[in-house]
Design a protein around this motif. Sequence first.
Motif, short mmCIF file in Angstrom:
data_model
loop_
_atom_site.label_atom_id
_atom_site.label_comp_id
_atom_site.label_asym_id
_atom_site.label_seq_id
_atom_site.Cartn_x
_atom_site.Cartn_y
_atom_site.Cartn_z
N ASP A 73 0.74 -1.33 -0.07
CA ASP A 73 0.08 -0.05 -0.06
C ASP A 73 0.82 1.27 -0.18
O ASP A 73 1.33 1.55 1.13
CB ASP A 73 -0.78 -0.06 1.23
CG ASP A 73 -2.03 1.27 1.36
OD1 ASP A 73 -1.76 1.99 0.34
OD2 ASP A 73 -2.51 1.08 2.19
N GLN A 74 0.93 2.02 -1.22
CA GLN A 74 1.94 3.11 -1.27
C GLN A 74 1.30 4.30 -0.35
O GLN A 74 1.97 5.15 -0.15
CB GLN A 74 2.00 3.52 -2.83
CG GLN A 74 2.78 2.46 -3.52
CD GLN A 74 4.46 2.36 -2.93
OE1 GLN A 74 4.91 3.22 -2.95
NE2 GLN A 74 4.66 1.18 -2.81
N SER A 75 0.03 4.08 -0.39
CA SER A 75 -0.71 5.31 0.38
C SER A 75 -0.37 5.17 1.88
O SER A 75 -0.72 6.15 2.85
CB SER A 75 -2.17 5.43 0.26
OG SER A 75 -2.93 4.23 0.86
N LEU A 76 0.22 4.41 2.53
CA LEU A 76 0.63 4.04 3.80
C LEU A 76 1.30 5.25 4.52
O LEU A 76 1.16 5.40 5.71
CB LEU A 76 1.23 2.65 4.04
CG LEU A 76 1.18 2.22 5.62
CD1 LEU A 76 -0.31 2.12 6.03
CD2 LEU A 76 1.60 0.81 5.52
N LEU A 77 2.24 5.57 3.65
CA LEU A 77 2.88 6.90 4.13
C LEU A 77 2.30 7.79 4.57
O LEU A 77 2.48 8.59 5.75
CB LEU A 77 4.28 7.19 2.90
CG LEU A 77 5.06 8.40 3.20
CD1 LEU A 77 5.73 8.20 4.56
CD2 LEU A 77 6.07 8.86 2.14
#
Length: 298
Positions: A218-222
């Motif tokens: 999940d790249q949006s986790l940042l």
Amino acid sequence: MKSKTVVSKSIAVQLSLVAFTTLMTLGSSFFVKPVQAATITLGNGALTNGDPNNPIAVDLELSLLVDVSGSINANEFNLQKQGYVNAFKDITLWSAISGGPIGKIAVNLIYWSSTTLQTQAVGWTLIDSLAAAQSFANAINATSRPFGGGTAPGAAITYATPLFGTETGSVQNGFNSTRQVIDVSGDGTGETSTSVARNAALAKGIDAINGLPILANDQSLLNWYSNNIKGGNGAFVIAASTFDTFEQAVKQKLVREITPTPPTSVPEPSSLLGLAFLGGTAFSLRRQLTGKKVEAEA
């Protein structure tokens, strides 16, 4: 011509000697920082957990919260665990610890997943030598995965907060620290109440909560970690792009958490006076040199 040359060389030698003497005087405080030989204090390798009746002063109490939820497979769990093991065996980390005002920290490690699933896998441990850091690494290496489950980092923060002892209004844990920091690593988002748990921990005395999201799924986790986990004075988020890069990220994170903010370098007044003296002396001798040259030519 011979008289002119001799006088010029004599004055030049005087100028060089004055400049050299002044630079040597200022070297330790302005131009050159003396290099001190690195020393490593080797302890006996035994873990020191602190005595509530005689608490140990440390620069930092650092709680490491590691995600073991069901989305993390056995290999990924081992990559996280090995990342921490290798980080605490790295002399770079010990250099950061020993560089603090006291030169000691206390660390614990917590495995977490669902709302009711948290365990302190390695209790509060004193790191005051390279041997102690390596012993802590060995203690992490000896742990096993306690459970799977869901993903509730907010509950893990709530679980970790009272373990800091008197700094968060709980019973003495054997350590007194200047800073109290929680670090959360994981590969997924959590409860909608995560930010509430974060704010409550900060209100109780935690100085900073940092995040290490693993972006493999999940790249949006940042962004989620930045908005819901990160909080407090100097808090930050460092992401690992995959589980394979977790070790590199955790080493970077730990050094940043442990290393005090360096003070702004300001020249000491004595250094500035020394520079003024050097400049004035050089200017005066140049004038003498010019005058002597004129005399010799005459």
